[in-house]
Design a protein around this motif. Structure first.
Motif, PDB file in Angstrom:
ATOM      1  N   ALA A 110       0.824  -1.210   0.000  1.00 51.86           N
ATOM      2  CA  ALA A 110       0.000   0.000   0.000  1.00 51.86           C
ATOM      3  C   ALA A 110       0.858   1.260   0.000  1.00 51.86           C
ATOM      4  O   ALA A 110       0.576   2.233  -0.704  1.00 51.86           O
ATOM      5  CB  ALA A 110      -0.944  -0.007   1.205  1.00 51.86           C
ATOM      6  N   LYS A 111       1.922   1.237   0.781  1.00 51.55           N
ATOM      7  CA  LYS A 111       2.836   2.391   0.846  1.00 51.55           C
ATOM      8  C   LYS A 111       3.480   2.636  -0.518  1.00 51.55           C
ATOM      9  O   LYS A 111       3.562   3.774  -0.983  1.00 51.55           O
ATOM     10  CB  LYS A 111       3.894   2.156   1.911  1.00 51.55           C
TER      11      LYS A 111
ATOM     12  N   ALA B 191       3.675   5.670  -5.732  1.00 49.24           N
ATOM     13  CA  ALA B 191       3.624   5.610  -7.192  1.00 49.24           C
ATOM     14  C   ALA B 191       2.471   6.420  -7.778  1.00 49.24           C
ATOM     15  O   ALA B 191       2.328   6.495  -9.005  1.00 49.24           O
ATOM     16  CB  ALA B 191       3.508   4.160  -7.653  1.00 49.24           C
ATOM     17  N   GLY B 192       1.637   7.022  -6.912  1.00 46.12           N
ATOM     18  CA  GLY B 192       0.573   7.896  -7.400  1.00 46.12           C
ATOM     19  C   GLY B 192      -0.838   7.382  -7.230  1.00 46.12           C
ATOM     20  O   GLY B 192      -1.794   8.044  -7.635  1.00 46.12           O
TER      21      GLY B 192
ATOM     22  N   ASN C 258     -12.647   7.463 -16.145  1.00 42.82           N
ATOM     23  CA  ASN C 258     -11.757   8.334 -15.367  1.00 42.82           C
ATOM     24  C   ASN C 258     -11.149   7.614 -14.167  1.00 42.82           C
ATOM     25  O   ASN C 258     -10.923   8.185 -13.104  1.00 42.82           O
ATOM     26  CB  ASN C 258     -12.467   9.626 -14.928  1.00 42.82           C
ATOM     27  N   SER C 259     -10.843   6.325 -14.389  1.00 39.24           N
ATOM     28  CA  SER C 259     -10.143   5.557 -13.378  1.00 39.24           C
ATOM     29  C   SER C 259      -9.531   4.320 -14.026  1.00 39.24           C
ATOM     30  O   SER C 259     -10.095   3.772 -14.979  1.00 39.24           O
ATOM     31  CB  SER C 259     -11.097   5.129 -12.255  1.00 39.24           C
ATOM     32  N   ILE C 260      -8.375   3.901 -13.509  1.00 43.53           N
ATOM     33  CA  ILE C 260      -7.718   2.681 -13.968  1.00 43.53           C
ATOM     34  C   ILE C 260      -7.121   1.962 -12.776  1.00 43.53           C
ATOM     35  O   ILE C 260      -6.944   2.543 -11.702  1.00 43.53           O
ATOM     36  CB  ILE C 260      -6.583   2.956 -14.995  1.00 43.53           C
ATOM     37  N   PHE C 261      -6.822   0.679 -12.973  1.00 49.94           N
ATOM     38  CA  PHE C 261      -6.006  -0.070 -12.027  1.00 49.94           C
ATOM     39  C   PHE C 261      -4.588  -0.141 -12.568  1.00 49.94           C
ATOM     40  O   PHE C 261      -4.371  -0.399 -13.747  1.00 49.94           O
ATOM     41  CB  PHE C 261      -6.515  -1.504 -11.864  1.00 49.94           C
ATOM     42  N   THR C 262      -3.633   0.092 -11.701  1.00 46.74           N
ATOM     43  CA  THR C 262      -2.242  -0.091 -12.074  1.00 46.74           C
ATOM     44  C   THR C 262      -1.548  -0.755 -10.892  1.00 46.74           C
ATOM     45  O   THR C 262      -2.160  -0.964  -9.846  1.00 46.74           O
ATOM     46  CB  THR C 262      -1.571   1.247 -12.445  1.00 46.74           C
TER      47      THR C 262
ATOM     48  N   GLY D 242       1.964  -1.802 -16.186  1.00 47.67           N
ATOM     49  CA  GLY D 242       2.620  -1.367 -14.967  1.00 47.67           C
ATOM     50  C   GLY D 242       2.570   0.136 -14.785  1.00 47.67           C
ATOM     51  O   GLY D 242       2.119   0.886 -15.655  1.00 47.67           O
ATOM     52  N   VAL D 243       3.053   0.581 -13.630  1.00 44.53           N
ATOM     53  CA  VAL D 243       2.998   1.996 -13.268  1.00 44.53           C
ATOM     54  C   VAL D 243       3.760   2.868 -14.275  1.00 44.53           C
ATOM     55  O   VAL D 243       3.247   3.895 -14.732  1.00 44.53           O
ATOM     56  CB  VAL D 243       3.582   2.211 -11.852  1.00 44.53           C
ATOM     57  N   THR D 244       4.963   2.466 -14.624  1.00 46.48           N
ATOM     58  CA  THR D 244       5.786   3.277 -15.532  1.00 46.48           C
ATOM     59  C   THR D 244       5.092   3.475 -16.879  1.00 46.48           C
ATOM     60  O   THR D 244       5.047   4.592 -17.420  1.00 46.48           O
ATOM     61  CB  THR D 244       7.162   2.618 -15.749  1.00 46.48           C
ATOM     62  N   GLU D 245       4.560   2.394 -17.398  1.00 44.70           N
ATOM     63  CA  GLU D 245       3.854   2.460 -18.679  1.00 44.70           C
ATOM     64  C   GLU D 245       2.635   3.366 -18.597  1.00 44.70           C
ATOM     65  O   GLU D 245       2.365   4.168 -19.502  1.00 44.70           O
ATOM     66  CB  GLU D 245       3.431   1.042 -19.081  1.00 44.70           C
ATOM     67  N   ASP D 246       1.886   3.256 -17.510  1.00 49.79           N
ATOM     68  CA  ASP D 246       0.688   4.085 -17.354  1.00 49.79           C
ATOM     69  C   ASP D 246       1.031   5.564 -17.191  1.00 49.79           C
ATOM     70  O   ASP D 246       0.340   6.436 -17.732  1.00 49.79           O
ATOM     71  CB  ASP D 246      -0.138   3.595 -16.159  1.00 49.79           C
ATOM     72  N   MET D 247       2.077   5.866 -16.438  1.00 50.14           N
ATOM     73  CA  MET D 247       2.458   7.263 -16.257  1.00 50.14           C
ATOM     74  C   MET D 247       2.932   7.889 -17.576  1.00 50.14           C
ATOM     75  O   MET D 247       2.696   9.067 -17.831  1.00 50.14           O
ATOM     76  CB  MET D 247       3.534   7.388 -15.181  1.00 50.14           C
TER      77      MET D 247
END
Length: 331
Positions: free
Chosen positions: A89-90, A95-96, A287-291, A304-309
């Motif tokens: 969770a942290k 990661a945003g 207006n929402s996604i899971f990452t 993943g997070v990097t790809e989504d950002m």
């Protein structure tokens, strides 16, 4: 952005059919306009979903690789230690992500030590300043109250499909069981996250009927996930065709129009979508996604997070910041 709560709850099936079957570009234009009236169109809520107890579920949901009766490559894992969950969770917050959802492959919540540990996890994630969500199966009103008192913000319980098609997908519980859990969540003062899956073999009428059930609830779900079937080898639906992107866009756009205040979540299936296809979904009102750091959505692949950002940067989107709002428990 609209600040009033002028949402309709008296939709008819004929009205939703008319919206759903509009020429696609007209539908997307209508949905995009509605989205901008009710939301900041640049903001997307980033959510992280973690499987805290994986596999071994006694249910027979035809799409789910965690059902014990299907022969899949998914390994059964016991409930994760609380410290491990809080560490995830942290990382998610750093990661945003503004919402952290914990999923357990249970048919229903039982009043035992595992549920006591879930309560501790909810408290811990809440203390990190994240919106806490759980999806744990069927829930009584008393159990929902315990979760609310621990700080649970949202409970996910998808309808999956229409009431008429439900028995074709699941035989171990009834559609009314889904509705009862959602009602118990509402009574406890927890926000509702409920949507469905397309690509199960259902018809367009089934999709419209599912949206009608959600849009005529006394209070619309605050979050409406729209999932494309993730085809898991070993499940009865493993050979279903890939969901067409325009079907996803049509579902998202219709959900946005009939439930304008809800957060519409582009959920499972993104791994098979190009960035351009996802952009169409955002234009249609998602207006929402899971990452996530693990690049999985429960037990199936996910960006993943990097790809989504990077996608956010390309499209000019921003992670939604958690809103500090007080919850009132109505029990």
């Amino acid at each position: 952005m609209k600040v009033s709560n002028e949402t309709r709850h008296d939709w008819t099936k004929e009205e939703i059919e008319k919206i759903y079957h509009q020429p696609l570009l007209d539908l997307v234009y209508h949905a995009s306009k509605t989205h901008r009236e009710w939301h900041n169109a640049r903001e997307v809520q980033v959510c992280t979903l973690l499987s805290v107890k994986t596999g071994g579920c006694p249910e027979d949901c035809s799409y789910c690789g965690q059902a014990a009766r299907y022969h899949t490559d998914i390994k059964v894992e016991a409930l994760l230690p609380t410290a491990t969950v809080l560490a995830h969770a942290k990382k998610a917050k750093e990661a945003g992500s503004s919402r952290f959802c914990m999923a357990a492959a249970w048919r229903e919540v039982r009043n035992n030590r595992d549920f006591d540990r879930i309560i501790e996890m909810v408290k811990g994630v809440n203390e990190l300043g994240l919106e806490v969500c759980c999806t744990l199966g069927m829930l009584t009103e008393e159990q929902a109250i315990r979760l609310q008192e621990a700080g649970l913000h949202a409970y996910n319980h998808n309808l999956d499909t229409s009431e008429a098609y439900y028995d074709e997908i699941i035989s171990t519980r009834k559609f009314d069981n889904r509705i009862n859990t959602i009602q118990n969540v509402r009574k406890a003062g927890i926000t509702v996250c409920s949507g469905g899956i397309i690509g199960l073999g259902e018809t367009h009428q089934d999709r419209i009927s599912m949206l009608l059930t959600l849009a005529t609830m006394p209070k619309h779900p605050e979050s409406v996930p729209v999932n494309a079937l993730a085809r898991v080898k070993g499940t009865p639906l493993e050979n279903n065709p890939k969901v067409d992107i325009w079907d996803m866009v049509r579902m998202i756009a219709t959900a946005r129009i009939v439930m304008p205040s809800s957060v519409v979540r582009l959920s499972a299936g993104r791994i098979e979508m190009t960035e351009v296809e996802q952009a169409w979904c955002f234009m249609a009102g998602a207006n929402s996604i899971f990452t996530g750091e693990r690049e999985t959505l429960l037990v199936t692949p996910n960006p993943g997070v990097t790809e989504d950002m990077q996608m956010f940067e390309n499209l000019g989107l921003l992670p939604m910041v958690k809103q500090e709002t007080a919850q009132t428990c109505t029990h």
